[in-house]
Design a protein around this motif. Structure first.
Motif, PDB file in Angstrom:
ATOM      1  N   GLU A  28       0.825  -1.212   0.000  1.00  6.51           N
ATOM      2  CA  GLU A  28       0.000   0.000   0.000  1.00  6.51           C
ATOM      3  C   GLU A  28       0.859   1.262   0.000  1.00  6.51           C
ATOM      4  OE1 GLU A  28      -3.953  -1.725   2.334  1.00  6.51           O
ATOM      5  OE2 GLU A  28      -2.186  -1.091   3.455  1.00  6.51           O
ATOM      6  N   LYS A  29       1.981   1.215   0.683  1.00  4.81           N
ATOM      7  CA  LYS A  29       2.892   2.364   0.660  1.00  4.81           C
ATOM      8  C   LYS A  29       3.490   2.544  -0.732  1.00  4.81           C
ATOM      9  CE  LYS A  29       4.208   1.860   5.514  1.00  4.81           C
ATOM     10  NZ  LYS A  29       5.310   1.480   6.447  1.00  4.81           N
ATOM     11  N   ALA A  30       3.913   1.423  -1.334  1.00  7.44           N
ATOM     12  CA  ALA A  30       4.497   1.497  -2.673  1.00  7.44           C
ATOM     13  C   ALA A  30       3.497   2.027  -3.692  1.00  7.44           C
ATOM     14  CB  ALA A  30       5.011   0.122  -3.101  1.00  7.44           C
ATOM     15  N   GLU A  62      -7.272  -4.497 -10.697  1.00  5.63           N
ATOM     16  CA  GLU A  62      -6.235  -5.095  -9.862  1.00  5.63           C
ATOM     17  C   GLU A  62      -5.268  -4.025  -9.360  1.00  5.63           C
ATOM     18  OE1 GLU A  62      -3.793  -7.690  -7.811  1.00  5.63           O
ATOM     19  OE2 GLU A  62      -5.813  -8.008  -8.617  1.00  5.63           O
ATOM     20  N   LEU A  63      -4.958  -3.082 -10.230  1.00  2.56           N
ATOM     21  CA  LEU A  63      -3.981  -2.047  -9.898  1.00  2.56           C
ATOM     22  C   LEU A  63      -4.398  -1.227  -8.686  1.00  2.56           C
ATOM     23  CD1 LEU A  63      -1.331  -0.621 -10.984  1.00  2.56           C
ATOM     24  CD2 LEU A  63      -2.888   0.985 -12.087  1.00  2.56           C
ATOM     25  N   ILE A  64      -5.673  -0.882  -8.593  1.00  2.00           N
ATOM     26  CA  ILE A  64      -6.113   0.067  -7.570  1.00  2.00           C
ATOM     27  C   ILE A  64      -6.477  -0.588  -6.237  1.00  2.00           C
ATOM     28  CG2 ILE A  64      -6.892   1.738  -9.276  1.00  2.00           C
ATOM     29  CD1 ILE A  64      -9.746   0.806  -8.846  1.00  2.00           C
ATOM     30  N   THR A  65      -6.343  -1.906  -6.131  1.00  2.00           N
ATOM     31  CA  THR A  65      -6.716  -2.556  -4.871  1.00  2.00           C
ATOM     32  C   THR A  65      -5.827  -2.115  -3.708  1.00  2.00           C
ATOM     33  OG1 THR A  65      -5.350  -4.473  -5.452  1.00  2.00           O
ATOM     34  CG2 THR A  65      -7.706  -4.584  -5.968  1.00  2.00           C
ATOM     35  N   ALA A  99     -11.831   0.995  -3.797  1.00  2.00           N
ATOM     36  CA  ALA A  99     -11.040  -0.231  -3.955  1.00  2.00           C
ATOM     37  C   ALA A  99     -10.052  -0.447  -2.815  1.00  2.00           C
ATOM     38  CB  ALA A  99     -10.290  -0.201  -5.289  1.00  2.00           C
ATOM     39  N   GLY A 100      -9.503   0.621  -2.265  1.00  2.00           N
ATOM     40  CA  GLY A 100      -8.489   0.492  -1.229  1.00  2.00           C
ATOM     41  C   GLY A 100      -9.057   0.460   0.173  1.00  2.00           C
ATOM     42  N   ARG A 101      -8.275  -0.013   1.113  1.00  2.00           N
ATOM     43  CA  ARG A 101      -8.738  -0.109   2.508  1.00  2.00           C
ATOM     44  C   ARG A 101      -8.959   1.248   3.143  1.00  2.00           C
ATOM     45  NH1 ARG A 101      -5.599  -2.737   6.721  1.00  2.00           N
ATOM     46  NH2 ARG A 101      -3.702  -1.907   5.729  1.00  2.00           N
ATOM     47  N   PHE A 102      -8.190   2.251   2.708  1.00  2.00           N
ATOM     48  CA  PHE A 102      -8.192   3.534   3.407  1.00  2.00           C
ATOM     49  C   PHE A 102      -8.946   4.637   2.669  1.00  2.00           C
ATOM     50  CE2 PHE A 102      -4.330   1.256   4.718  1.00  2.00           C
ATOM     51  CZ  PHE A 102      -4.558   1.196   6.086  1.00  2.00           C
ATOM     52  N   GLY A 103      -9.459   4.353   1.498  1.00  2.00           N
ATOM     53  CA  GLY A 103     -10.250   5.343   0.779  1.00  2.00           C
ATOM     54  C   GLY A 103      -9.462   6.571   0.355  1.00  2.00           C
ATOM     55  N   ILE A 104      -8.206   6.389  -0.027  1.00  2.00           N
ATOM     56  CA  ILE A 104      -7.348   7.512  -0.396  1.00  2.00           C
ATOM     57  C   ILE A 104      -7.458   7.758  -1.898  1.00  2.00           C
ATOM     58  CG2 ILE A 104      -4.996   8.421  -0.408  1.00  2.00           C
ATOM     59  CD1 ILE A 104      -4.331   6.412   1.812  1.00  2.00           C
ATOM     60  N   PRO A 105      -7.899   8.941  -2.324  1.00  2.00           N
ATOM     61  CA  PRO A 105      -7.926   9.234  -3.754  1.00  2.00           C
ATOM     62  C   PRO A 105      -6.519   9.495  -4.279  1.00  2.00           C
ATOM     63  CG  PRO A 105      -8.592  11.159  -2.509  1.00  2.00           C
ATOM     64  CD  PRO A 105      -8.414  10.049  -1.506  1.00  2.00           C
ATOM     65  N   ALA A 106      -6.373   9.525  -5.585  1.00  2.00           N
ATOM     66  CA  ALA A 106      -5.078   9.803  -6.205  1.00  2.00           C
ATOM     67  C   ALA A 106      -4.910  11.297  -6.424  1.00  2.00           C
ATOM     68  CB  ALA A 106      -4.964   9.074  -7.542  1.00  2.00           C
ATOM     69  N   LEU A 107      -3.666  11.721  -6.576  1.00  4.17           N
ATOM     70  CA  LEU A 107      -3.384  13.086  -7.003  1.00  4.17           C
ATOM     71  C   LEU A 107      -3.460  13.137  -8.524  1.00  4.17           C
ATOM     72  CD1 LEU A 107      -0.317  14.087  -4.804  1.00  4.17           C
ATOM     73  CD2 LEU A 107      -2.571  15.139  -4.755  1.00  4.17           C
ATOM     74  N   ALA A 108      -4.221  14.080  -9.038  1.00  6.03           N
ATOM     75  CA  ALA A 108      -4.278  14.284 -10.483  1.00  6.03           C
ATOM     76  C   ALA A 108      -3.409  15.483 -10.833  1.00  6.03           C
ATOM     77  CB  ALA A 108      -5.712  14.534 -10.930  1.00  6.03           C
ATOM     78  N   HIS A 109      -2.511  15.290 -11.786  1.00  2.30           N
ATOM     79  CA  HIS A 109      -1.660  16.422 -12.166  1.00  2.30           C
ATOM     80  C   HIS A 109      -1.768  16.713 -13.656  1.00  2.30           C
ATOM     81  CE1 HIS A 109       1.746  13.568 -13.400  1.00  2.30           C
ATOM     82  NE2 HIS A 109       1.717  14.435 -14.391  1.00  2.30           N
ATOM     83  N   GLU A 110      -1.478  17.971 -13.999  1.00  2.00           N
ATOM     84  CA  GLU A 110      -1.523  18.415 -15.391  1.00  2.00           C
ATOM     85  C   GLU A 110      -0.397  19.411 -15.661  1.00  2.00           C
ATOM     86  OE1 GLU A 110      -3.219  17.685 -18.004  1.00  2.00           O
ATOM     87  OE2 GLU A 110      -4.916  16.509 -17.280  1.00  2.00           O
ATOM     88  N   GLU A 111      -0.074  19.581 -16.929  1.00  2.00           N
ATOM     89  CA  GLU A 111       0.841  20.635 -17.347  1.00  2.00           C
ATOM     90  C   GLU A 111       0.074  21.958 -17.382  1.00  2.00           C
ATOM     91  OE1 GLU A 111       3.976  20.372 -17.744  1.00  2.00           O
ATOM     92  OE2 GLU A 111       4.419  18.282 -18.222  1.00  2.00           O
ATOM     93  N   CYS A 112       0.750  23.048 -16.983  1.00  6.82           N
ATOM     94  CA  CYS A 112       0.007  24.306 -16.891  1.00  6.82           C
ATOM     95  C   CYS A 112       0.913  25.528 -16.999  1.00  6.82           C
ATOM     96  CB  CYS A 112      -0.769  24.363 -15.568  1.00  6.82           C
ATOM     97  SG  CYS A 112       0.289  24.354 -14.102  1.00  6.82           S
ATOM     98  N   LEU A 113       2.060  25.389 -17.626  1.00  4.03           N
ATOM     99  CA  LEU A 113       3.033  26.468 -17.610  1.00  4.03           C
ATOM    100  C   LEU A 113       2.476  27.770 -18.181  1.00  4.03           C
ATOM    101  CD1 LEU A 113       5.925  27.304 -16.980  1.00  4.03           C
ATOM    102  CD2 LEU A 113       6.568  26.548 -19.263  1.00  4.03           C
TER     103      LEU A 113
END
Length: 280
Positions: A28-30, A62-65, A99-113
């Motif tokens: 989960e840390k990885a 499988e990836l997001i478990t 999907a995960g035990r802790f309900g942590i969403p992902a960070l979404a990033h974009e280019e914005c220069l």
């Protein structure tokens, strides 16, 4: 029912993180350290290095478990209607949390220069123009508007500003840079950071450090800069943008200096950035 400390918003963030980390498995840390390119086309040449490597053969369910750290450019790969893209990103985040035990969403990033790099978003002048105008207030307002564009569709992090001080016009990314004077770059770059962060978007300083000083001005070539040049020219814009701008993210350079890759340089990333400058 007693609330776990990591779920308690009244506690300091550091205490919540410590409690959460103690509960997570190694897997989960990885999972919080990697990301995937979502919505990318699988044909053509792509829009960034390694795009296809980050999209190939992933079993999403499988990836997001174990969780997922990052969603890479959900709007910036192909023309995406902003409203549809925002809904798709929200659905993806919901699935990641469920999907995960802790309900942590992902960070979404974009280019914005020079504006949110997405279909229908406003395009602004490139950083060379910011340096020519030397108007920090105007740059801060521009970045604030860019930040609001990003947040309105669910993006958390912007991959800007570029704080590389360029003195060799042969380098291929000159138009992304502000100028050849460290004070100019630091002052204008800090204004951009303040604007983006004021909109709730994480600003990313790049490329730390020395990327634009590569041998022969070739992209990704080794850096030949010495200690004095690093101290006087390369590093001041980054320190200024951290201390006065409040940037919350720093991107390591792609280059190596004296045989040591920036991304694996403890003196640069730990000794200087964290211990001396206090970056958390």
């Amino acid at each position: 029912m007693t609330t776990a400390p990591w779920r308690d918003p009244a506690l300091p963030a550091a205490a919540r993180v410590d409690d959460l980390l103690a509960r997570m498995t190694l897997e989960e840390k990885a999972a919080q350290l990697y990301g995937v390119w979502v919505g990318a086309a699988t044909d053509g040449d792509g829009v960034a290095p390694l795009q296809h490597e980050m999209t190939a053969d992933h079993d999403w369910d499988e990836l997001i478990t174990h969780g997922l750290g990052q969603l890479t450019r959900p709007f910036g790969t192909a023309p995406v209607d902003p409203a549809l893209g925002a809904r798709a990103l929200a659905r993806a985040q919901h699935r990641i949390r469920e999907a995960g035990r802790f309900g942590i969403p992902a960070l979404a990033h974009e280019e914005c220069l020079a504006g949110f790099t997405a279909w229908r978003a406003t395009a602004y002048p490139v950083p060379l123009a910011w340096g020519a105008a030397f108007d920090p207030d105007l740059v801060e307002e521009m970045a604030r508007r860019i930040g609001h564009d990003l947040r309105s569709v669910g993006v958390h992090q912007g991959l800007a500003p570029v704080l590389d001080v360029v003195r060799d016009p042969r380098w291929g990314r000159v138009e992304e840079t502000i100028g050849e004077d460290p004070y100019l770059v630091g002052t204008i770059g800090s204004a951009y950071v303040r604007g983006l962060e004021s909109a709730g978007v994480v600003a990313t300083l790049k490329h730390f450090a020395g990327y634009a000083s590569s041998a022969g001005a070739r992209n990704l070539a080794p850096v030949r800069a010495g200690v004095r040049e690093f101290a006087d020219v390369t590093l001041p814009p980054f320190e200024l943008a951290l201390r006065e701008g409040g940037a919350r993210s720093v991107m390591a350079a792609y280059t190596e200096t004296d045989g040591v890759p920036a991304s694996a340089d403890p003196a640069l990333l730990t000794g200087l950035l964290r211990d001396e400058w206090g970056f958390t």
